[in-house]
Design a protein around this motif. Sequence first.
Motif, PDB file in Angstrom:
ATOM      1  N   ARG A  33       0.860  -1.195   0.000  1.00 14.64           N
ATOM      2  CA  ARG A  33       0.000   0.000   0.000  1.00 14.64           C
ATOM      3  C   ARG A  33       0.893   1.241   0.000  1.00 14.64           C
ATOM      4  NH1 ARG A  33      -3.347   2.721   4.229  1.00 14.64           N
ATOM      5  NH2 ARG A  33      -2.683   1.214   5.798  1.00 14.64           N
ATOM      6  N   TYR A  34       0.434   2.296  -0.652  1.00 15.64           N
ATOM      7  CA  TYR A  34       1.211   3.535  -0.700  1.00 15.64           C
ATOM      8  C   TYR A  34       0.310   4.717  -0.368  1.00 15.64           C
ATOM      9  CZ  TYR A  34       4.864   6.797  -2.030  1.00 15.64           C
ATOM     10  OH  TYR A  34       5.815   7.780  -1.991  1.00 15.64           O
ATOM     11  N   TRP A  35       0.688   5.472   0.640  1.00 18.70           N
ATOM     12  CA  TRP A  35      -0.089   6.640   1.069  1.00 18.70           C
ATOM     13  C   TRP A  35       0.557   7.883   0.468  1.00 18.70           C
ATOM     14  CZ3 TRP A  35      -1.890   7.422   6.837  1.00 18.70           C
ATOM     15  CH2 TRP A  35      -2.692   8.565   6.919  1.00 18.70           C
ATOM     16  N   LYS A  36      -0.001   8.332  -0.643  1.00 15.27           N
ATOM     17  CA  LYS A  36       0.486   9.550  -1.297  1.00 15.27           C
ATOM     18  C   LYS A  36      -0.321  10.711  -0.736  1.00 15.27           C
ATOM     19  CE  LYS A  36       1.698  11.380  -5.850  1.00 15.27           C
ATOM     20  NZ  LYS A  36       3.140  11.403  -5.551  1.00 15.27           N
ATOM     21  N   ALA A  37       0.291  11.513   0.103  1.00 15.71           N
ATOM     22  CA  ALA A  37      -0.434  12.513   0.881  1.00 15.71           C
ATOM     23  C   ALA A  37      -0.955  13.681   0.043  1.00 15.71           C
ATOM     24  CB  ALA A  37       0.456  13.036   2.005  1.00 15.71           C
ATOM     25  N   GLY A  38      -0.178  14.139  -0.912  1.00 20.18           N
ATOM     26  CA  GLY A  38      -0.613  15.237  -1.778  1.00 20.18           C
ATOM     27  C   GLY A  38      -0.346  16.616  -1.201  1.00 20.18           C
ATOM     28  N   GLU A  39      -0.438  17.607  -2.069  1.00 21.09           N
ATOM     29  CA  GLU A  39      -0.172  18.991  -1.683  1.00 21.09           C
ATOM     30  C   GLU A  39      -1.128  19.464  -0.590  1.00 21.09           C
ATOM     31  OE1 GLU A  39       2.258  20.894  -2.576  1.00 21.09           O
ATOM     32  OE2 GLU A  39       3.114  19.670  -4.181  1.00 21.09           O
ATOM     33  N   TYR A  40      -0.619  20.345   0.262  1.00 24.88           N
ATOM     34  CA  TYR A  40      -1.443  20.790   1.386  1.00 24.88           C
ATOM     35  C   TYR A  40      -2.444  21.870   0.989  1.00 24.88           C
ATOM     36  CZ  TYR A  40      -3.098  22.422   5.845  1.00 24.88           C
ATOM     37  OH  TYR A  40      -3.922  22.752   6.876  1.00 24.88           O
ATOM     38  N   SER A  41      -3.674  21.649   1.428  1.00 26.11           N
ATOM     39  CA  SER A  41      -4.725  22.655   1.335  1.00 26.11           C
ATOM     40  C   SER A  41      -5.593  22.500   2.578  1.00 26.11           C
ATOM     41  CB  SER A  41      -5.574  22.461   0.069  1.00 26.11           C
ATOM     42  OG  SER A  41      -6.682  23.365   0.084  1.00 26.11           O
ATOM     43  N   ARG A  42      -5.781  23.574   3.288  1.00 29.57           N
ATOM     44  CA  ARG A  42      -6.536  23.505   4.539  1.00 29.57           C
ATOM     45  C   ARG A  42      -7.934  22.928   4.334  1.00 29.57           C
ATOM     46  NH1 ARG A  42      -9.871  26.941   7.534  1.00 29.57           N
ATOM     47  NH2 ARG A  42      -9.656  26.723   9.807  1.00 29.57           N
ATOM     48  N   LYS A  43      -8.563  23.241   3.211  1.00 26.66           N
ATOM     49  CA  LYS A  43      -9.934  22.784   2.964  1.00 26.66           C
ATOM     50  C   LYS A  43     -10.011  21.269   2.792  1.00 26.66           C
ATOM     51  CE  LYS A  43      -9.691  23.555  -2.044  1.00 26.66           C
ATOM     52  NZ  LYS A  43     -10.242  24.315  -3.190  1.00 26.66           N
ATOM     53  N   ASN A  44      -8.890  20.613   2.501  1.00 30.05           N
ATOM     54  CA  ASN A  44      -8.912  19.165   2.310  1.00 30.05           C
ATOM     55  C   ASN A  44      -9.298  18.400   3.576  1.00 30.05           C
ATOM     56  OD1 ASN A  44      -8.236  19.425  -0.357  1.00 30.05           O
ATOM     57  ND2 ASN A  44      -6.082  18.879  -0.105  1.00 30.05           N
ATOM     58  N   TRP A  45      -9.095  19.027   4.735  1.00 28.57           N
ATOM     59  CA  TRP A  45      -9.516  18.382   5.975  1.00 28.57           C
ATOM     60  C   TRP A  45     -11.004  18.056   5.925  1.00 28.57           C
ATOM     61  CZ3 TRP A  45      -6.473  16.679   9.921  1.00 28.57           C
ATOM     62  CH2 TRP A  45      -5.150  17.139   9.958  1.00 28.57           C
ATOM     63  N   LEU A  46     -11.777  18.901   5.291  1.00 32.88           N
ATOM     64  CA  LEU A  46     -13.227  18.685   5.204  1.00 32.88           C
ATOM     65  C   LEU A  46     -13.589  17.537   4.268  1.00 32.88           C
ATOM     66  CD1 LEU A  46     -14.360  22.418   5.071  1.00 32.88           C
ATOM     67  CD2 LEU A  46     -14.610  20.839   7.013  1.00 32.88           C
ATOM     68  N   GLN A  47     -12.625  17.100   3.468  1.00 27.72           N
ATOM     69  CA  GLN A  47     -12.853  15.970   2.563  1.00 27.72           C
ATOM     70  C   GLN A  47     -12.343  14.660   3.168  1.00 27.72           C
ATOM     71  OE1 GLN A  47     -14.640  16.874  -0.105  1.00 27.72           O
ATOM     72  NE2 GLN A  47     -14.445  18.961   0.712  1.00 27.72           N
ATOM     73  N   GLY A  48     -12.001  14.677   4.441  1.00 26.26           N
ATOM     74  CA  GLY A  48     -11.521  13.471   5.101  1.00 26.26           C
ATOM     75  C   GLY A  48     -10.022  13.276   5.037  1.00 26.26           C
ATOM     76  N   TRP A  49      -9.302  14.293   4.546  1.00 24.50           N
ATOM     77  CA  TRP A  49      -7.846  14.209   4.389  1.00 24.50           C
ATOM     78  C   TRP A  49      -7.134  14.387   5.724  1.00 24.50           C
ATOM     79  CZ3 TRP A  49      -3.888  17.650   5.466  1.00 24.50           C
ATOM     80  CH2 TRP A  49      -2.654  17.404   4.867  1.00 24.50           C
ATOM     81  N   MET A  50      -5.972  13.789   5.834  1.00 26.78           N
ATOM     82  CA  MET A  50      -5.029  14.073   6.912  1.00 26.78           C
ATOM     83  C   MET A  50      -3.642  13.703   6.413  1.00 26.78           C
ATOM     84  SD  MET A  50      -5.484  10.822   9.552  1.00 26.78           S
ATOM     85  CE  MET A  50      -4.040  11.255  10.541  1.00 26.78           C
ATOM     86  N   PRO A  51      -2.594  14.325   6.954  1.00 28.43           N
ATOM     87  CA  PRO A  51      -1.240  13.900   6.584  1.00 28.43           C
ATOM     88  C   PRO A  51      -0.876  12.628   7.345  1.00 28.43           C
ATOM     89  CG  PRO A  51      -1.133  15.726   8.132  1.00 28.43           C
ATOM     90  CD  PRO A  51      -2.587  15.488   7.853  1.00 28.43           C
ATOM     91  N   PRO A  52      -0.021  11.784   6.790  1.00 26.29           N
ATOM     92  CA  PRO A  52       0.426  10.608   7.527  1.00 26.29           C
ATOM     93  C   PRO A  52       1.240  11.041   8.761  1.00 26.29           C
ATOM     94  CG  PRO A  52       0.975  10.449   5.189  1.00 26.29           C
ATOM     95  CD  PRO A  52       0.584  11.852   5.446  1.00 26.29           C
ATOM     96  N   HIS A  53       0.817  10.620   9.924  1.00 28.83           N
ATOM     97  CA  HIS A  53       1.479  11.087  11.142  1.00 28.83           C
ATOM     98  C   HIS A  53       2.961  10.709  11.172  1.00 28.83           C
ATOM     99  CE1 HIS A  53       2.318  10.789  15.640  1.00 28.83           C
ATOM    100  NE2 HIS A  53       2.133  12.066  15.411  1.00 28.83           N
ATOM    101  N   LEU A  54       3.290   9.512  10.682  1.00 29.59           N
ATOM    102  CA  LEU A  54       4.679   9.062  10.743  1.00 29.59           C
ATOM    103  C   LEU A  54       5.540   9.639   9.618  1.00 29.59           C
ATOM    104  CD1 LEU A  54       4.183   5.409  11.984  1.00 29.59           C
ATOM    105  CD2 LEU A  54       5.099   7.349  13.251  1.00 29.59           C
ATOM    106  N   SER A  55       4.973  10.576   8.863  1.00 28.03           N
ATOM    107  CA  SER A  55       5.801  11.360   7.937  1.00 28.03           C
ATOM    108  C   SER A  55       5.664  12.845   8.258  1.00 28.03           C
ATOM    109  CB  SER A  55       5.386  11.120   6.483  1.00 28.03           C
ATOM    110  OG  SER A  55       4.196  11.833   6.174  1.00 28.03           O
ATOM    111  N   PHE A  56       5.134  13.146   9.436  1.00 26.54           N
ATOM    112  CA  PHE A  56       4.782  14.512   9.820  1.00 26.54           C
ATOM    113  C   PHE A  56       5.824  15.073  10.795  1.00 26.54           C
ATOM    114  CE2 PHE A  56       2.338  17.446  12.620  1.00 26.54           C
ATOM    115  CZ  PHE A  56       1.851  18.325  11.675  1.00 26.54           C
ATOM    116  N   TYR A  57       6.392  16.227  10.434  1.00 22.94           N
ATOM    117  CA  TYR A  57       7.397  16.898  11.269  1.00 22.94           C
ATOM    118  C   TYR A  57       6.877  18.292  11.607  1.00 22.94           C
ATOM    119  CZ  TYR A  57      10.396  13.115   9.728  1.00 22.94           C
ATOM    120  OH  TYR A  57      10.908  11.860   9.495  1.00 22.94           O
ATOM    121  N   LEU A  58       6.965  18.653  12.871  1.00 25.61           N
ATOM    122  CA  LEU A  58       6.375  19.902  13.339  1.00 25.61           C
ATOM    123  C   LEU A  58       7.378  20.672  14.185  1.00 25.61           C
ATOM    124  CD1 LEU A  58       3.658  21.541  13.525  1.00 25.61           C
ATOM    125  CD2 LEU A  58       3.215  20.290  15.656  1.00 25.61           C
ATOM    126  N   LYS A  59       7.381  21.994  14.031  1.00 24.68           N
ATOM    127  CA  LYS A  59       8.260  22.831  14.834  1.00 24.68           C
ATOM    128  C   LYS A  59       7.966  22.641  16.336  1.00 24.68           C
ATOM    129  CE  LYS A  59      10.677  25.420  11.819  1.00 24.68           C
ATOM    130  NZ  LYS A  59      10.270  26.810  11.596  1.00 24.68           N
TER     131      LYS A  59
END
Length: 250
Positions: free
Chosen positions: A128-154
Amino acid sequence: MKISIITVSFNSATTIRQTIESVLAQDYPELEYIVVDGASKDGTVEILKEFADSIKFISEPDKGIYDAMNKGLKMVTGDAIGTIGGDDFYPNNQVISQVAKAFVEYQTDAVYGDIQFINPDDIHTIVRYWKAGEYSRKNWLQGWMPPHLSFYLKKAAFEKYGEYLTDFTCSGDYELMLRMLYKNNLSAHYLPLTLTTMRNGGTSTASLKHRYRANMEDRRAWKINNLKPNWYTLWMKPLSKITQLFKKGA
């Protein structure tokens, strides 16, 4: 900039050596690695001790994965923080340098990328491959989320907006990213690269129960942040995983 990586582990003796070695093999010099172990009894601690000169670790009982994550957050000294599971590994030794470059080049609060899932019995077979795609805030409303284990935060974002909520059992990562990116409108940059390789879990009755519990917690994540999803948002989130079976890696 300094990058800190956190691994939460429990009885991971069969896989955690590969995880540690893949982190330590990264070509980025300003890297800190922390393992928070939940008092494993299977030999995990003995493996951690072998790497004591190169990693920071603790091994003690915890109140769940998000409690353990928060313990790790209290130990970090880096400018940005990412996570990798105790049975996962990096696909190459340039992952962290690519992440750090993106933080500097795009002056962003968060960086994320793609994840590949492999057959646990044959690590060369991608299932399986999780291609996250370009970020857009509105995508959250479509059920989107970034993969947590590829997520880096300040680190500053954690300091300003809080840590993981420990009363979640399986969607605390979703709640945290929703709170950071959607509620507080932090910036995020997408790296179209495979940043993590994960061993895939099987489909079972237990996983269906887990999915139901996660859906209930997803709903609670929106509610406690005083956010309103679309009526279909939280149905689209699990359905989106089906498309990952047909996507190819970058």
